[in-house]
Scaffold this active site. Structure first.
Site, PDB file in Angstrom:
ATOM      1  N   LYS A  50      -5.303   2.547  90.026  1.00 41.93           N
ATOM      2  CA  LYS A  50      -5.653   3.376  88.658  1.00 41.93           C
ATOM      3  C   LYS A  50      -6.401   4.369  88.550  1.00 41.93           C
ATOM      4  O   LYS A  50      -6.619   5.305  87.417  1.00 41.93           O
ATOM      5  CB  LYS A  50      -7.673   3.326  89.595  1.00 41.93           C
ATOM      6  CG  LYS A  50      -7.286   1.922  90.842  1.00 41.93           C
ATOM      7  CD  LYS A  50      -7.028   0.357  89.257  1.00 41.93           C
ATOM      8  CE  LYS A  50      -7.510  -0.757  89.846  1.00 41.93           C
ATOM      9  NZ  LYS A  50      -6.831  -0.759  91.613  1.00 41.93           N
ATOM     10  N   TYR A 264      -8.512 -13.460  98.159  1.00 38.14           N
ATOM     11  CA  TYR A 264      -8.789 -11.893  98.190  1.00 38.14           C
ATOM     12  C   TYR A 264      -9.210 -11.257  99.281  1.00 38.14           C
ATOM     13  O   TYR A 264     -10.372 -11.571 100.730  1.00 38.14           O
ATOM     14  CB  TYR A 264      -9.699 -11.566  96.719  1.00 38.14           C
ATOM     15  CG  TYR A 264      -9.848 -10.230  97.189  1.00 38.14           C
ATOM     16  CD1 TYR A 264      -9.013  -9.766  95.871  1.00 38.14           C
ATOM     17  CD2 TYR A 264     -11.247  -9.282  96.796  1.00 38.14           C
ATOM     18  CE1 TYR A 264      -8.945  -7.723  96.184  1.00 38.14           C
ATOM     19  CE2 TYR A 264     -11.525  -8.101  97.281  1.00 38.14           C
ATOM     20  CZ  TYR A 264      -9.850  -7.528  96.683  1.00 38.14           C
ATOM     21  OH  TYR A 264     -10.500  -5.827  95.904  1.00 38.14           O
ATOM     22  N   TYR A 290      -3.878  -5.459  98.401  1.00 38.26           N
ATOM     23  CA  TYR A 290      -2.862  -5.559  97.989  1.00 38.26           C
ATOM     24  C   TYR A 290      -1.198  -5.165  98.192  1.00 38.26           C
ATOM     25  O   TYR A 290      -0.184  -6.472  98.021  1.00 38.26           O
ATOM     26  CB  TYR A 290      -2.874  -4.067  96.315  1.00 38.26           C
ATOM     27  CG  TYR A 290      -4.139  -4.189  95.675  1.00 38.26           C
ATOM     28  CD1 TYR A 290      -4.590  -5.461  95.291  1.00 38.26           C
ATOM     29  CD2 TYR A 290      -5.841  -3.846  96.250  1.00 38.26           C
ATOM     30  CE1 TYR A 290      -5.832  -5.297  94.418  1.00 38.26           C
ATOM     31  CE2 TYR A 290      -6.708  -3.594  96.296  1.00 38.26           C
ATOM     32  CZ  TYR A 290      -7.196  -4.871  95.055  1.00 38.26           C
ATOM     33  OH  TYR A 290      -8.363  -4.768  94.299  1.00 38.26           O
TER      34      TYR A 290
END
Ligand SMILES: *Cc1c(COP(=O)(O)O)cnc(C)c1O
Length: 337
Positions: A50, A264, A290
């Protein structure tokens, strides 16, 4: 593709992140040579992917005269932490919308990213039940700011829009340059695929290069089909925004949903094995949501002969290690000792 110089950008990392060869991991798996792009070493607070997106998003926010960044994510969102960190660095305020799920309710006393939200001085946290509309919750916060004469800037989940994705076109250019310098060619480039801006940015940046067809997204939340649709939709938006529509073929989109597990942020055995193996062979921390799942995919591709001896595989480490500490029990109970 050289779009990147044309757009305003903040700089949160002083130099290119290294590409390292993972000798011990490669030997332990006995297949291809595995390399890692250390985007876990990007700037801001415990930086990750990010950070690159925010270099463009925050530049845009500043151009528009915003005084507050507003974004949304899960209760342990790396994107939320890094948006807040960018706000701190720029002297802006930051407000967060956090989505609870059945497996991950919001806990104000939680460790990991939640601790960091408060340590970094978040101005406001609004929590929503799963399935409620994050975008309209952000718009409500924005409207409240407007009423008192302030100016918000809304960043979508994961920073995955036309502007944020540009950060990963920059990363692709960086990888191309580094590969040329070291005379390396990567047969496969493996990246976690969530909200999609990372994979789409890489596709954009590698288009027309030797690595164009080598990108493999390992999904963290969706099936193969749904993720490929999501990537395709975002890629289309990004391409028309940058006026390169029609220049990138659809057959560069490849995603794999086999390593998501139950959903998730829900741990899998493969994730725990991958986190442990990379820590104990290379001293590098992956994350449970992730990179742990993406590396589990890479490991399985080696074991099933889809990545072969003599090939070179580049793993893009997108960061996220603060979340490890929120998963201490799971990780500890799953370790092989
Ligand atoms: C957000 C995130 C990803 C996924 O990137 P997308 O651009 O949303 O697909 C991968 N790894 C980490 C650590 C993340 O925080």
């Amino acid at each position: 593709m050289n779009l990147v110089e044309r757009y305003p950008k903040r700089n949160y990392t002083p130099s290119a992140t290294p590409i390292e060869k993972l000798e011990h991991l490669s030997r332990a798996l006995g297949g291809p040579d595995i390399y890692i792009k250390r985007d876990d070493l990007l700037g801001l607070t415990a930086g990750g992917n990010k950070t690159r997106k925010l270099e463009y998003l925050v530049a845009d926010a500043l151009e528009q005269g915003a005084d507050t960044l507003i974004t949304a994510g899960g209760v342990q969102s790396n994107h939320a932490r890094l948006t807040l960190a960018a706000a701190v660095k720029e002297g802006l305020k930051c407000q967060l919308v956090l989505e609870e799920t059945e497996t991950h309710p919001y806990n104000d006393k939680a460790s990991g990213n939640n601790l960091l939200y408060h340590l970094l001085g978040v101005e406001k946290v609004k929590t929503l039940q799963a399935g409620q509309d994050l975008t309209s919750a952000m718009a409500e916060l924005n409207a409240e700011l407007q009423k008192v004469g302030r100016k918000g800037y809304m960043i979508p989940v994961g920073g995955s829009n036309e502007i944020g994705s540009l950060g990963y076109a920059v990363c692709a250019n960086e990888i191309t340059r580094q590969a040329e310098q070291e005379n390396l060619y990567f047969d496969h480039i493996v990246v976690p695929s969530g909200s999609g801006g990372t994979q789409v940015g890489l596709i954009l940046g590698f288009s027309g290069s030797r690595h164009e067809h080598n990108i493999l997204g390992i999904n963290v939340s969706r099936s193969t089909e749904l993720q490929e649709e999501l990537i395709s939709g975002l890629l289309e938006r990004v391409c028309s925004y940058y006026d390169v529509a029609g220049k990138i073929s659809e057959n560069v989109i490849r995603c794999n949903g086999e390593y998501v597990g139950q959903g998730y942020a829900i741990p899998t055995e493969g994730m725990i094995e991958a986190v442990q193996l990379v820590a104990q062979t290379e001293g590098i921390l992956l994350d449970p949501v992730y990179t742990g799942k993406a590396m589990a995919g890479l490991i399985d591709y080696v074991r099933t002969g889809q990545f072969k001896e003599g090939e070179k595989v580049l793993f893009v480490h997108t960061g996220g290690s603060p979340a490890l500490y929120q998963y201490a029990e799971t990780i500890l109970s799953g370790l092989k000792r």
